[in-house]
Design an enzyme around this catalytic site. Structure first.
Site, PDB file in Angstrom:
ATOM      1  N   HIS A 199       0.793  -1.115  -0.043  1.00 14.95           N
ATOM      2  CA  HIS A 199      -0.031  -0.136  -0.020  1.00 14.95           C
ATOM      3  C   HIS A 199       1.075   1.247   0.059  1.00 14.95           C
ATOM      4  O   HIS A 199       1.936   1.229   0.705  1.00 14.95           O
ATOM      5  CB  HIS A 199      -0.957   0.009   1.355  1.00 14.95           C
TER       6      HIS A 199
ATOM      7  N   HIS B   6      -7.655   0.136  -4.280  1.00 16.85           N
ATOM      8  CA  HIS B   6      -8.469   0.769  -3.194  1.00 16.85           C
ATOM      9  C   HIS B   6      -9.147   2.096  -4.092  1.00 16.85           C
ATOM     10  O   HIS B   6      -8.302   2.783  -4.520  1.00 16.85           O
ATOM     11  CB  HIS B   6      -7.651   1.515  -2.113  1.00 16.85           C
TER      12      HIS B   6
ATOM     13  N   ASP C 162     -12.934   2.326  -1.233  1.00 20.74           N
ATOM     14  CA  ASP C 162     -12.218   2.677  -0.117  1.00 20.74           C
ATOM     15  C   ASP C 162     -12.933   4.008   0.688  1.00 20.74           C
ATOM     16  O   ASP C 162     -13.118   4.912   0.128  1.00 20.74           O
ATOM     17  CB  ASP C 162     -10.789   3.203  -0.601  1.00 20.74           C
ATOM     18  N   HIS C 163     -12.712   3.845   1.895  1.00 16.33           N
ATOM     19  CA  HIS C 163     -13.376   5.022   2.750  1.00 16.33           C
ATOM     20  C   HIS C 163     -14.640   5.273   2.180  1.00 16.33           C
ATOM     21  O   HIS C 163     -15.227   4.893   1.161  1.00 16.33           O
ATOM     22  CB  HIS C 163     -12.457   6.160   3.082  1.00 16.33           C
TER      23      HIS C 163
ATOM     24  N   TYR D 221     -14.585   4.147   7.469  1.00 17.33           N
ATOM     25  CA  TYR D 221     -15.401   2.695   7.115  1.00 17.33           C
ATOM     26  C   TYR D 221     -16.738   2.894   7.376  1.00 17.33           C
ATOM     27  O   TYR D 221     -17.299   1.825   8.107  1.00 17.33           O
ATOM     28  CB  TYR D 221     -14.483   1.761   7.601  1.00 17.33           C
TER      29      TYR D 221
HETATM   30  C1  DNO Z   1      -6.731   3.042   5.601  1.00 18.86           C
HETATM   31  C2  DNO Z   1      -5.962   1.965   4.747  1.00 18.86           C
HETATM   32  C3  DNO Z   1      -4.588   1.649   5.356  1.00 18.86           C
HETATM   33  C4  DNO Z   1      -3.920   0.471   4.862  1.00 18.86           C
HETATM   34  C5  DNO Z   1      -2.620  -0.178   5.335  1.00 18.86           C
HETATM   35  C6  DNO Z   1      -2.344  -1.191   4.435  1.00 18.86           C
HETATM   36  O1  DNO Z   1      -7.635   3.015   5.589  1.00 18.86           O
HETATM   37  O2  DNO Z   1      -6.105   2.177   3.604  1.00 18.86           O
HETATM   38  O3  DNO Z   1      -4.454   1.789   6.787  1.00 18.86           O
HETATM   39  O4  DNO Z   1      -4.833  -0.778   5.205  1.00 18.86           O
HETATM   40  O5  DNO Z   1      -1.855   0.955   5.046  1.00 18.86           O
HETATM   41  O6  DNO Z   1      -1.204  -1.797   5.098  1.00 18.86           O
END
Ligand code: DNO
Length: 399
Positions: free
Chosen positions: A239, A304, A360-361, A377
């Site tokens: 990531h 993501h 994502d989010h 989330y």
């Molecule tokens: C936040 C996420 C990150 C991700 C880590 C992966 O919402 O996208 O915390 O899970 O960085 O290792």
């Protein structure tokens, strides 16, 4: 794309039943309760698989654990101190156990000390919901006047230092404490320490580690795990830094296309890949996201998708998380590039032609505000993002 949904386990206020109703086809999860550096045992892995397989009323959810996010890399491994060798051995055991349980895609990151960082976890938007925001001036005020990092004054332009000084004067104790907590929020179990003293100690561990040294440590780590991942059929995906620039004097080495090219070529293997996070990478205007998908596509094992609004366009700069189809990120262009990559893989006969993607989010909207789930989330905000992204995908596919 395969539409997956992050679930933090039984502590998550958004349930597996919610994920199913939101349209998820698979689950992204991690064993957040296991300390960094320790082994993920077959029993704990199996337990999580069972939790995912059932709805709230005990009926089958039809969902499976598709992606691990994250199998965390300990600070000892990143700094090559303390128990780092034992942690690598444990990491390899966890890999074996995950592979035996049928897991294939493993997300992780190599950010020192801090994982994702925001200054406000519930910033009020014009529509009355809330979203996560990074305010450069608040962050600098924290660094300069709360954490009081000695070198901080040489890390910001004079105008930012002035503005941060004025901002810090407006902080009462509660505001300052909230800012510290927000910056440290990360993930459940992401960091053990929360107070300023321990943060200063963690930063001190990196006093002699610059970007090249950290990159060297990363490549050493990859050399230990990638050959085993190949044998086990695992696809690792790193990531990016979020936000994608150095912070608190710490080096960051996964912020740009050039960073990724260096890491992918240092250990060139299908098992050494990327989590393509548009929101993290997109906080920099100089990251060409659709172009990165075109050029790095074969190594993207997980996507993501979310958008950010860059508020001042500087690097570093302030930004907030916008609705999925608003903001400064052209997600339809990224989805187009990801679909092209999937088609290319299918022509090549690759077994992993379908890329797992999670919305994502999400902003906290409607009943999200009352539910107070993990920051970023919420149920409804993500459901909306997923629905919009599915619409984009379907539209593009039927052209
Ligand atoms: C936040 C996420 C990150 C991700 C880590 C992966 O919402 O996208 O915390 O899970 O960085 O290792």
């Amino acid at each position: 794309m395969r539409h997956v949904w992050r679930w933090f386990g039984p502590i998550d206020k958004v349930t597996i039943s919610d994920a199913r109703q939101a349209g998820a086809e698979g689950i992204v999860s991690a064993l957040h309760h296991i300390p960094y550096g320790a082994v993920w045992t077959p029993e704990e892995i199996e337990k999580r698989c069972q939790e995912i397989a059932r709805m709230d009323d005990g009926t089958p959810s039809t969902l499976t654990w598709d992606v691990v996010e994250s199998l965390p890399v300990s600070e000892d491994i990143k700094t090559q101190t303390g128990n780092w060798k034992e942690h690598i051995d444990n990491y390899r055991l966890s890999m074996n156990n995950l592979a035996a349980a049928g897991l294939r895609v493993i997300c992780y990151n190599f950010m020192p000390v801090l994982d994702w960082t925001r200054t406000d976890l519930r910033w009020k938007t014009a529509h009355g919901g809330t979203t996560m925001r990074y305010d450069l001036i608040d962050f600098a005020a924290f660094d300069l006047f709360i954490l009081r990092r000695p070198q901080a004054f040489s890390d910001y332009p004079a105008a930012v230092i002035d503005a941060a000084g004025r901002r810090a004067k407006t902080f009462d104790d509660a505001t300052a404490a909230r800012l510290v907590a927000n910056i440290r929020a990360g993930l459940p179990g992401a960091t053990e320490a929360t107070d300023l003293e321990s943060m200063r100690r963690e930063l001190a561990d990196y006093a002699d580690i610059d970007a090249d040294t950290l990159r060297g440590h990363f490549i050493d780590f990859l050399s230990e795990i990638v050959p085993l991942a190949e044998q086990l059929g695992l696809r690792f995906c790193c990531h990016p830094d979020d936000p994608p620039w150095p912070m608190l004097g710490l080096p960051r080495i996964t912020s740009t296309e050039d960073d990724y090219v260096r890491l992918l070529t240092a250990v060139d293997s299908p098992a050494n890949g990327i989590t393509f996070c548009t929101g993290a990478l997109g906080a920099r205007a100089d990251n060409d996201l659709p172009g990165m998908v075109k050029r790095l596509g074969p190594k993207i094992h997980f996507a993501h998708l979310r958008s950010v609004r860059r508020e001042d366009g500087t690097i570093p700069g302030s930004f907030h998380e916008d609705e999925h189809l608003a903001g400064d990120i052209d997600l339809p262009a990224v989805v187009t590039a990801l679909l092209d990559e999937e088609a290319r893989r299918a022509r090549e006969g690759r077994g992993d032609a379908v890329i797992p993607m999670r919305p994502d989010h999400g902003q906290d909207i409607l009943t999200d505000t009352a539910r107070n789930a993990q920051p970023g989330y919420p149920a409804i905000g993500r459901l909306k993002g997923l629905a919009e992204l599915k619409g984009v995908e379907r539209g593009l596919k039927s052209k």
